[in-house]
Design a protein around this motif. Structure first.
Motif, PDB file in Angstrom:
ATOM      1  N   UNK A   1       0.816  -1.209   0.000  1.00 11.00           N
ATOM      2  CA  UNK A   1       0.000   0.000   0.000  1.00 11.00           C
ATOM      3  C   UNK A   1       0.849   1.259   0.000  1.00 11.00           C
ATOM      4  N   UNK A   2       1.894   1.271   0.814  1.00 12.17           N
ATOM      5  CA  UNK A   2       2.810   2.422   0.837  1.00 12.17           C
ATOM      6  C   UNK A   2       3.534   2.538  -0.497  1.00 12.17           C
ATOM      7  N   UNK A   3       3.995   1.407  -1.029  1.00 20.49           N
ATOM      8  CA  UNK A   3       4.714   1.418  -2.304  1.00 20.49           C
ATOM      9  C   UNK A   3       3.843   1.973  -3.428  1.00 20.49           C
ATOM     10  N   UNK A   4       2.588   1.536  -3.493  1.00 21.80           N
ATOM     11  CA  UNK A   4       1.676   2.003  -4.549  1.00 21.80           C
ATOM     12  C   UNK A   4       1.427   3.500  -4.423  1.00 21.80           C
ATOM     13  N   UNK A   5       1.245   3.967  -3.199  1.00 21.02           N
ATOM     14  CA  UNK A   5       0.958   5.390  -3.009  1.00 21.02           C
ATOM     15  C   UNK A   5       2.165   6.253  -3.386  1.00 21.02           C
ATOM     16  N   UNK A   6       3.348   5.813  -3.014  1.00 19.78           N
ATOM     17  CA  UNK A   6       4.567   6.549  -3.399  1.00 19.78           C
ATOM     18  C   UNK A   6       4.717   6.530  -4.922  1.00 19.78           C
ATOM     19  N   UNK A   7       4.518   5.371  -5.520  1.00 21.25           N
ATOM     20  CA  UNK A   7       4.643   5.254  -6.974  1.00 21.25           C
ATOM     21  C   UNK A   7       3.668   6.169  -7.685  1.00 21.25           C
ATOM     22  N   UNK A   8       2.457   6.268  -7.147  1.00 20.19           N
ATOM     23  CA  UNK A   8       1.452   7.136  -7.751  1.00 20.19           C
ATOM     24  C   UNK A   8       1.866   8.598  -7.675  1.00 20.19           C
ATOM     25  N   UNK A   9       2.433   8.984  -6.549  1.00 18.56           N
ATOM     26  CA  UNK A   9       2.868  10.375  -6.389  1.00 18.56           C
ATOM     27  C   UNK A   9       4.076  10.696  -7.272  1.00 18.56           C
ATOM     28  N   UNK A  10       4.884   9.680  -7.548  1.00 15.43           N
ATOM     29  CA  UNK A  10       6.062   9.894  -8.373  1.00 15.43           C
ATOM     30  C   UNK A  10       5.816   9.651  -9.855  1.00 15.43           C
ATOM     31  N   UNK A  11       4.601   9.272 -10.196  1.00 16.27           N
ATOM     32  CA  UNK A  11       4.294   9.003 -11.592  1.00 16.27           C
ATOM     33  C   UNK A  11       4.851   7.701 -12.114  1.00 16.27           C
ATOM     34  N   UNK A  12       5.036   6.730 -11.209  1.00 15.92           N
ATOM     35  CA  UNK A  12       5.614   5.449 -11.600  1.00 15.92           C
ATOM     36  C   UNK A  12       4.599   4.316 -11.631  1.00 15.92           C
ATOM     37  N   UNK A  13       3.357   4.616 -11.256  1.00 16.12           N
ATOM     38  CA  UNK A  13       2.340   3.565 -11.198  1.00 16.12           C
ATOM     39  C   UNK A  13       1.760   3.306 -12.579  1.00 16.12           C
ATOM     40  N   UNK A  14       1.802   2.047 -12.984  1.00 20.00           N
ATOM     41  CA  UNK A  14       1.306   1.651 -14.306  1.00 20.00           C
ATOM     42  C   UNK A  14      -0.189   1.284 -14.208  1.00 20.00           C
ATOM     43  N   UNK A  15      -0.931   1.450 -15.292  1.00 17.29           N
ATOM     44  CA  UNK A  15      -2.369   1.118 -15.270  1.00 17.29           C
ATOM     45  C   UNK A  15      -2.609  -0.357 -14.929  1.00 17.29           C
TER      46      UNK A  15
END
Length: 290
Positions: A276-290
């Motif tokens: 959950x923390x990893x996904x949220x950080x990735x989303x804020x950094x623009x690293x989360x894939x669809x």
């Protein structure tokens, strides 16, 4: 609080997750080098440090670059104006694991970098060390999605080296009455030193009670006009599972000992929280894939 465990496990989760698959480089800037000890096999760590294939080479020439060791005299800094740090590929250690979908590499720390926290008579030479480190990190950023710098717990020259090259800071905070004071002090010091370079601040609540409502500390941070926007909604609960394994437990791959990969009682809950923390950080950094 818990910075090394967070660095090792959250960013491992980012390298493992199907929607992130981040290429991660961990840089151990803490003279205690606990991060290196957690991730690297003991024999490998000893070997890297014996030839000074460590982060110290990003600051000064040493045995790894066929020069005298920087630990020969802790009061002297290299005056070599032409020295350039080794390539990132020469210093990093590739940590292989079949569950890592991106990459999870580390630049090993060393107690010798503690010399840069000592007073030195030559500010120009310290500045040169800082510039070499900045050049090393600049190269790393071209090769990785994330360069994660694990700093020493007290503010020092090494902290300044990290702040001058980072875009974000991640502060793990426990529900402690003094937490807000620490966050405010860190923010004030950062703004005073670097008014035009203040990195975006991320805050993760660590060691919270899983079933409990948000603590007064968490509510205070959330309602703060300065800190609130950096607070992640994902939290990590207090759990013995996050603690390092006892030394008598042997793992063929050190990553198997980390909380994000290790199985057992309590594993599912901690894995979900770390993800959950990893996904949220990735989303804020623009690293989360669809």
């Amino acid at each position: 609080v818990g910075k090394t465990a967070i660095a090792a496990n959250v960013f491992l989760a980012m390298a493992m997750h199907e929607r992130i698959k981040a290429n991660v480089l961990l840089v151990d800037l803490d003279p205690q080098h606990n991060l290196s000890q957690v991730i690297l096999p003991e024999g490998q760590l000893d070997e890297l440090q014996s030839v000074e294939k460590t982060l110290s080479a990003a600051f000064e020439p040493g045995n790894f670059t066929n020069a005298p060791s920087p630990t020969k005299d802790y009061t002297v800094l290299s005056a070599d104006k032409d020295y350039r740090p080794p390539a990132v590929s020469d210093l990093r250690w590739y940590v292989a694991h079949d569950r890592v979908l991106g990459s999870y590499d580390v630049v090993c720390g060393d107690v010798s970098i503690g010399k840069y926290t000592l007073p030195h008579p030559g500010p120009d030479q310290l500045l040169r060390c800082k510039e070499r480190f900045a050049a090393f990190i600049a190269e790393a950023r071209l090769q990785y999605d994330l360069v994660v710098i694990d700093c020493n717990p007290s503010f020092s020259f090494l902290t300044m080296c990290a702040l001058e090259v980072c875009t974000h800071t991640l502060s793990p905070v426990t529900p402690d009455p003094f937490a807000m004071r620490g966050l405010t002090a860190f923010r004030s010091m950062t703004e005073a030193l670097y008014p035009h370079l203040v990195p975006e601040r991320l805050i993760v609540m660590n060691r919270v009670r899983r079933s409990a409502a948000p603590s007064d500390v968490e509510t205070q941070i959330k309602e703060s006009p300065i800190s609130g926007r950096g607070l992640l909604s994902a939290r990590i609960a207090e759990s013995a599972f996050m603690r390092p394994q006892a030394g008598d437990v042997a793992y063929a791959n050190p990553l198997d000992a980390l909380a994000r990969i290790r199985g057992g009682n309590g594993a599912a809950e901690i894995h979900a929280e770390l993800d959950g923390v990893a996904i949220e950080i990735a989303e804020r950094l623009g690293l989360l894939k669809p």
